[in-house]
Design a protein around this motif. Structure first.
Motif, PDB file in Angstrom:
ATOM      1  N   ASP A 118       0.918  -1.321  -0.035  1.00  0.00           N
ATOM      2  CA  ASP A 118       0.014  -0.125  -0.005  1.00  0.00           C
ATOM      3  C   ASP A 118       0.767   1.133  -0.035  1.00  0.00           C
ATOM      4  OD1 ASP A 118       0.803   0.209   2.485  1.00  0.00           O
ATOM      5  OD2 ASP A 118      -1.034  -0.337   3.482  1.00  0.00           O
ATOM      6  N   ASN A 119       2.148   1.082  -0.064  1.00  0.00           N
ATOM      7  CA  ASN A 119       2.930   2.234  -0.144  1.00  0.00           C
ATOM      8  C   ASN A 119       2.591   3.076   1.211  1.00  0.00           C
ATOM      9  OD1 ASN A 119       4.883   2.049  -2.549  1.00  0.00           O
ATOM     10  ND2 ASN A 119       2.664   1.568  -3.418  1.00  0.00           N
ATOM     11  N   GLY A 120       2.036   2.509   2.244  1.00  0.00           N
ATOM     12  CA  GLY A 120       1.776   3.473   3.251  1.00  0.00           C
ATOM     13  C   GLY A 120       0.556   4.521   3.027  1.00  0.00           C
ATOM     14  N   PHE A 121      -0.196   4.348   1.808  1.00  0.00           N
ATOM     15  CA  PHE A 121      -1.432   5.076   1.757  1.00  0.00           C
ATOM     16  C   PHE A 121      -2.498   4.378   2.460  1.00  0.00           C
ATOM     17  CE2 PHE A 121      -0.829   7.686  -2.110  1.00  0.00           C
ATOM     18  CZ  PHE A 121       0.503   7.734  -2.249  1.00  0.00           C
ATOM     19  N   VAL A 122      -3.591   5.195   2.678  1.00  0.00           N
ATOM     20  CA  VAL A 122      -4.908   4.473   3.363  1.00  0.00           C
ATOM     21  C   VAL A 122      -5.708   4.507   2.232  1.00  0.00           C
ATOM     22  CG1 VAL A 122      -6.695   4.801   4.770  1.00  0.00           C
ATOM     23  CG2 VAL A 122      -4.549   5.734   5.579  1.00  0.00           C
ATOM     24  N   ILE A 123      -5.833   3.226   1.584  1.00  0.00           N
ATOM     25  CA  ILE A 123      -6.530   3.110   0.394  1.00  0.00           C
ATOM     26  C   ILE A 123      -8.124   2.907   0.619  1.00  0.00           C
ATOM     27  CG2 ILE A 123      -7.052   1.295  -1.591  1.00  0.00           C
ATOM     28  CD1 ILE A 123      -3.709   0.794  -1.240  1.00  0.00           C
ATOM     29  N   ASP A 124      -8.706   3.375  -0.106  1.00  0.00           N
ATOM     30  CA  ASP A 124     -10.256   3.504   0.164  1.00  0.00           C
ATOM     31  C   ASP A 124     -10.913   2.713  -1.219  1.00  0.00           C
ATOM     32  OD1 ASP A 124     -10.607   5.705  -1.411  1.00  0.00           O
ATOM     33  OD2 ASP A 124     -10.804   6.855   0.385  1.00  0.00           O
ATOM     34  N   GLU A 125     -10.220   2.867  -2.122  1.00  0.00           N
ATOM     35  CA  GLU A 125     -11.000   2.349  -3.437  1.00  0.00           C
ATOM     36  C   GLU A 125     -10.247   1.835  -4.609  1.00  0.00           C
ATOM     37  OE1 GLU A 125     -13.385   5.698  -5.163  1.00  0.00           O
ATOM     38  OE2 GLU A 125     -13.487   4.661  -6.966  1.00  0.00           O
ATOM     39  N   ALA A 126     -10.687   0.768  -4.902  1.00  0.00           N
ATOM     40  CA  ALA A 126      -9.949   0.068  -6.133  1.00  0.00           C
ATOM     41  C   ALA A 126     -10.753   0.202  -7.530  1.00  0.00           C
ATOM     42  CB  ALA A 126      -9.256  -1.214  -5.734  1.00  0.00           C
ATOM     43  N   GLU A 127     -10.106   0.777  -8.618  1.00  0.00           N
ATOM     44  CA  GLU A 127     -10.853   0.642  -9.827  1.00  0.00           C
ATOM     45  C   GLU A 127     -10.403  -0.577 -10.562  1.00  0.00           C
ATOM     46  OE1 GLU A 127     -11.552   4.752 -11.375  1.00  0.00           O
ATOM     47  OE2 GLU A 127     -10.700   3.820 -13.385  1.00  0.00           O
ATOM     48  N   VAL A 128     -11.240  -1.449 -10.848  1.00  0.00           N
ATOM     49  CA  VAL A 128     -11.040  -2.544 -11.483  1.00  0.00           C
ATOM     50  C   VAL A 128     -12.026  -2.714 -12.701  1.00  0.00           C
ATOM     51  CG1 VAL A 128     -11.444  -5.114 -11.550  1.00  0.00           C
ATOM     52  CG2 VAL A 128     -10.654  -3.664  -9.242  1.00  0.00           C
ATOM     53  N   VAL A 129     -11.415  -3.057 -13.947  1.00  0.00           N
ATOM     54  CA  VAL A 129     -12.225  -3.216 -15.213  1.00  0.00           C
ATOM     55  C   VAL A 129     -11.865  -4.572 -15.550  1.00  0.00           C
ATOM     56  CG1 VAL A 129     -12.616  -2.291 -17.372  1.00  0.00           C
ATOM     57  CG2 VAL A 129     -12.443  -0.765 -15.663  1.00  0.00           C
ATOM     58  N   TYR A 130     -12.727  -5.349 -15.873  1.00  0.00           N
ATOM     59  CA  TYR A 130     -12.414  -6.680 -16.410  1.00  0.00           C
ATOM     60  C   TYR A 130     -12.533  -6.543 -17.774  1.00  0.00           C
ATOM     61  CZ  TYR A 130     -13.293  -8.093 -11.467  1.00  0.00           C
ATOM     62  OH  TYR A 130     -13.321  -8.262 -10.294  1.00  0.00           O
ATOM     63  N   TRP A 131     -11.899  -7.085 -18.786  1.00  0.00           N
ATOM     64  CA  TRP A 131     -11.882  -7.236 -20.123  1.00  0.00           C
ATOM     65  C   TRP A 131     -12.128  -8.357 -20.596  1.00  0.00           C
ATOM     66  CZ3 TRP A 131     -12.170  -2.670 -22.861  1.00  0.00           C
ATOM     67  CH2 TRP A 131     -11.643  -1.393 -22.273  1.00  0.00           C
ATOM     68  N   GLY A 132     -12.815  -8.556 -21.704  1.00  0.00           N
ATOM     69  CA  GLY A 132     -13.087 -10.021 -22.135  1.00  0.00           C
ATOM     70  C   GLY A 132     -13.821  -9.950 -23.436  1.00  0.00           C
ATOM     71  N   VAL A 133     -14.632 -10.944 -23.870  1.00  0.00           N
ATOM     72  CA  VAL A 133     -15.414 -11.154 -24.676  1.00  0.00           C
ATOM     73  C   VAL A 133     -16.960 -11.414 -24.219  1.00  0.00           C
ATOM     74  CG1 VAL A 133     -15.833 -12.246 -27.186  1.00  0.00           C
ATOM     75  CG2 VAL A 133     -13.362 -11.617 -26.205  1.00  0.00           C
ATOM     76  N   CYS A 134     -17.858 -10.937 -24.614  1.00  0.00           N
ATOM     77  CA  CYS A 134     -19.136 -11.044 -24.161  1.00  0.00           C
ATOM     78  C   CYS A 134     -19.909 -12.443 -24.798  1.00  0.00           C
ATOM     79  CB  CYS A 134     -20.142  -9.724 -24.417  1.00  0.00           C
ATOM     80  SG  CYS A 134     -20.477  -9.804 -26.260  1.00  0.00           S
ATOM     81  N   PRO A 135     -20.742 -12.820 -24.183  1.00  0.00           N
ATOM     82  CA  PRO A 135     -21.090 -14.074 -24.927  1.00  0.00           C
ATOM     83  C   PRO A 135     -21.892 -13.946 -26.338  1.00  0.00           C
ATOM     84  CG  PRO A 135     -22.332 -13.918 -22.694  1.00  0.00           C
ATOM     85  CD  PRO A 135     -21.635 -12.631 -23.056  1.00  0.00           C
ATOM     86  N   CYS A 137     -20.439 -12.097 -28.730  1.00  0.00           N
ATOM     87  CA  CYS A 137     -19.360 -11.952 -29.356  1.00  0.00           C
ATOM     88  C   CYS A 137     -18.651 -13.409 -29.499  1.00  0.00           C
ATOM     89  CB  CYS A 137     -18.357 -10.912 -28.847  1.00  0.00           C
ATOM     90  SG  CYS A 137     -19.251  -9.425 -29.376  1.00  0.00           S
ATOM     91  N   SER A 138     -18.648 -13.818 -28.480  1.00  0.00           N
ATOM     92  CA  SER A 138     -17.660 -15.232 -28.413  1.00  0.00           C
ATOM     93  C   SER A 138     -18.537 -16.593 -29.058  1.00  0.00           C
ATOM     94  CB  SER A 138     -17.680 -15.669 -26.748  1.00  0.00           C
ATOM     95  OG  SER A 138     -18.650 -16.048 -26.233  1.00  0.00           O
ATOM     96  N   THR A 139     -19.735 -16.418 -29.464  1.00  0.00           N
ATOM     97  CA  THR A 139     -20.432 -17.394 -30.163  1.00  0.00           C
ATOM     98  C   THR A 139     -20.539 -16.915 -31.614  1.00  0.00           C
ATOM     99  OG1 THR A 139     -22.695 -16.409 -29.337  1.00  0.00           O
ATOM    100  CG2 THR A 139     -21.897 -18.584 -28.338  1.00  0.00           C
ATOM    101  N   ARG A 140     -20.295 -15.716 -32.081  1.00  0.00           N
ATOM    102  CA  ARG A 140     -20.449 -14.933 -33.331  1.00  0.00           C
ATOM    103  C   ARG A 140     -19.074 -15.664 -34.210  1.00  0.00           C
ATOM    104  NH1 ARG A 140     -20.745  -9.210 -33.016  1.00  0.00           N
ATOM    105  NH2 ARG A 140     -22.836  -9.757 -31.957  1.00  0.00           N
ATOM    106  N   PRO A 141     -19.508 -16.325 -35.349  1.00  0.00           N
ATOM    107  CA  PRO A 141     -18.525 -16.707 -36.271  1.00  0.00           C
ATOM    108  C   PRO A 141     -17.510 -15.643 -36.493  1.00  0.00           C
ATOM    109  CG  PRO A 141     -20.745 -17.055 -37.360  1.00  0.00           C
ATOM    110  CD  PRO A 141     -20.858 -16.221 -35.869  1.00  0.00           C
ATOM    111  N   VAL A 142     -16.236 -15.921 -36.542  1.00  0.00           N
ATOM    112  CA  VAL A 142     -15.189 -14.729 -36.699  1.00  0.00           C
ATOM    113  C   VAL A 142     -15.170 -14.606 -38.102  1.00  0.00           C
ATOM    114  CG1 VAL A 142     -12.713 -14.277 -36.166  1.00  0.00           C
ATOM    115  CG2 VAL A 142     -14.149 -15.480 -34.407  1.00  0.00           C
ATOM    116  N   THR A 143     -15.061 -13.508 -38.526  1.00  0.00           N
ATOM    117  CA  THR A 143     -14.829 -13.151 -39.999  1.00  0.00           C
ATOM    118  C   THR A 143     -13.212 -12.492 -40.119  1.00  0.00           C
ATOM    119  OG1 THR A 143     -15.729 -11.065 -39.759  1.00  0.00           O
ATOM    120  CG2 THR A 143     -17.314 -12.556 -40.596  1.00  0.00           C
TER     121      THR A 143
END
Ligand code: ZN
Ligand code: ZN
Length: 146
Positions: A118-135, A137-143
């Motif tokens: 934590d580098n000595g910080f008092v942490i109160d928030e973490a910003e998380v973004v998950y990246w991926g492929v939605c259902p 898009c993952s089932t759509r045939p790839v062109t």
């Protein structure tokens, strides 16, 4: 439309004047979570007729500043707005189509706040973004040239 919003109560609770445009924007964002500004403008126009881009931008800014809306801006995406505020939930974003979905924080614990250093910080928030492929898009045939 998902449920109904007591926009007047929300606006009053935030000490904002109740206007038709603010109500229309609030209900548009409630109905279209993570919508971009263009989507919100279309929804507002469908509900209350002609309204300028600038008016909607101004309302979005005011409602976000008041904490009634949350603005998210995944890398490479236009700003998007949602009415689910105050719980600091995370988002998963589709790399292909840009679809955004909510991801709850782990219940009763905040493992994402346990930084390895934590580098000595008092942490109160973490910003998380998950990246991926939605259902879709993952089932759509790839062109080849997509
Ligand atoms: Zn997708
Ligand atoms: Zn969200």
């Amino acid at each position: 439309m998902q449920g109904t919003v007591d926009g007047e109560a929300l606006l009053r609770g935030a000490s904002l004047r109740v206007t038709r445009q603010r109500l229309a924007v609030l209900s548009a964002v409630h109905a279209h979570p993570h919508a971009d500004t263009d989507t919100i403008i279309s929804a507002v126009r469908a509900e209350s007729g002609a309204v300028s881009h600038q008016a909607v931008y101004d309302v979005l800014r005011a409602l976000t500043a008041a904490g009634l809306l949350r603005r998210i801006e995944p890398q490479g995406s236009v700003p998007r707005y949602e009415a689910r505020v105050g719980d600091n939930h995370h988002h998963v974003v589709c790399r292909t189509c840009g679809l955004v979905a909510d991801v709850d924080c782990a219940v009763g614990d905040t493992p994402c706040l346990t930084a390895s250093d934590d580098n000595g910080f008092v942490i109160d928030e973490a910003e998380v973004v998950y990246w991926g492929v939605c259902p879709d898009c993952s089932t759509r045939p790839v062109t080849e040239n997509a």
